[in-house]
Design an enzyme around this catalytic site. Sequence first.
Site, PDB file in Angstrom:
ATOM      1  CG  HIS A   1       1.707  -8.107 -21.565  1.00 60.17           C
ATOM      2  ND1 HIS A   1       2.700  -7.946 -21.900  1.00 60.17           N
ATOM      3  CD2 HIS A   1       0.720  -7.713 -22.020  1.00 60.17           C
ATOM      4  CE1 HIS A   1       1.901  -6.508 -21.434  1.00 60.17           C
ATOM      5  NE2 HIS A   1       1.227  -6.059 -21.921  1.00 60.17           N
ATOM      6  CG  ASP A   2       0.945  -6.038 -25.283  1.00 56.14           C
ATOM      7  OD1 ASP A   2      -0.208  -6.860 -25.154  1.00 56.14           O
ATOM      8  OD2 ASP A   2       1.343  -4.746 -24.194  1.00 56.14           O
TER       9      ASP A   2
ATOM     10  CG  ASP B   1       2.251  -3.515 -17.035  1.00 55.35           C
ATOM     11  OD1 ASP B   1       2.034  -2.899 -16.691  1.00 55.35           O
ATOM     12  OD2 ASP B   1       2.004  -4.517 -17.690  1.00 55.35           O
TER      13      ASP B   1
ATOM     14  CD  GLU C   1       3.859  -0.750 -23.853  1.00 51.90           C
ATOM     15  OE1 GLU C   1       3.963  -1.368 -24.716  1.00 51.90           O
ATOM     16  OE2 GLU C   1       2.815  -0.407 -23.411  1.00 51.90           O
TER      17      GLU C   1
ATOM     18  CG  ASP D   1       0.053   0.032 -21.455  1.00 52.03           C
ATOM     19  OD1 ASP D   1       0.506  -1.360 -21.944  1.00 52.03           O
ATOM     20  OD2 ASP D   1      -0.889   0.627 -21.464  1.00 52.03           O
TER      21      ASP D   1
END
Length: 490
Positions: free
Chosen positions: A373-374, A128, A296, A238
Amino acid sequence: MSSSLTGAPLPAIAASPVQYSASRYQARIREDNRWWKEAVIYQIYVPSFKDTNKDGYGDIRGVIQNLDYLHDLGINTIWLSPVCDSPFYDMGYDMSDYRSIGPKSGTINDLETLIQMAHERDMKILMDIALNHTSTEHAWFKASREAQSDVGDQSKRNYYISRDGKVDPDGNEMSPNNWESVFEGSMWEYDEVAKKYYLHIFGNVQADFNWDCAALREEVFEVLRFWLDKGIDGFRLDAINLVSKVPGLPDAPILNPSRHEQKANDFFANGPNIHLYLQEMYEKVFTHYKCVVLGEMSCGITTQQAVDYLAPSNGKPEIDLIIQFNHVELDCIDGDKWLLRDWQLRELKDVTTKWQHTTTKIGAWNTVWMENHDQPRAISRFTYPTLVLRPYAAKLLALHMLTLRGTVLIYQGQELGLANPEDFTEDMMRDIETLIFWRKIDHVATDEASRKRLEAAKHAIKVKGRDAGRVLMPWDRTEHRGFTEPDVTS
């Protein structure tokens, strides 16, 4: 190697690095490299997965220790949350050195060992990485700010987006425009060294790159090659759709006259040069490796915009897979995650069907996911998770995901049917976005109306806060749930 649940010590890690540079210039044939269509990707949020050195943070060795557990689950691809060096303002998404591993996560040698041991099990590793911004502690930012004041390395002068301020009718200095940060307040921060404002879509210590600078793009491409040469099998990029901003950075329309800062998503998301830059990155980097590019798409993307990323009209590849958020924003009001609304099952069905049909029609591939995770735990968000019904709800969600067309993304603990924490306490909050929201709330309830607002804020944090998905991974029933040793207090 021992089973993940035994707690047995790891084998010694070899001192010599693992080399994979031979693949660097091997031409990639796109149609022969779609292994990711059959992948089951398991996201590991490293800080809360498994702590092996008793510092209270999960680490790469904790992933190594549990490779057999993941392999036995049927996982063949691991997506690691950020492990590069970072001050951890935004839990690793504020990177201060792209080529080193943060001490909380381990060492480069640990990562090389993880890659090697995963490959021995026919498993792949994805990193990531945030390429829209860095920490203001990054050496590039420090060099850029010094260059703005005509001191230091002038070659990095344009690596970040900086501007002079404006002057209002009363002679007061203002930020360069009225854009509102995703986290809070103005999207501009004044830098005393450069004597200019720098742009930050997210936190004020996460400075945005200037992707219009060709030299900056080459630096970014070399970072990607650095990790691919070590054997990384791909990246989750990201907020990658934010790297191109509207030229001139004009003011956003005034939709809320009561404040200066205005929402400006249309000015920095899916910008005018985004496809040019992603195609350049794919051609110069990813075509030379058998890897996957998972992008993303933050701050809003439609199915038609997705077509432009997944099947560009000029035929030049940009992104293999995208992560979009339409289905997890059903409970938002006007895109505000803290303002909740009730939604109907048919809305989830409609969104899911639309994305399935769109990607199928253009010959692209979907991603199927319900939590990360978000995001809070899916079982709390999409079902009624009473203790009696929870096992059935978890199986229903699994059936929903695994029968759709696309690559499945499973988040750590999802296989256990984990739900959100039921209680609300301030000391549970670690996420900077949640803390910023909580600090803006009036915590003194002096009347019924303020009491209701306070309770609504607590409820929103319980339902939508990012900390809900970041609690410790439970490995057993001991203190700290086996995440770390019982005597660890940090």
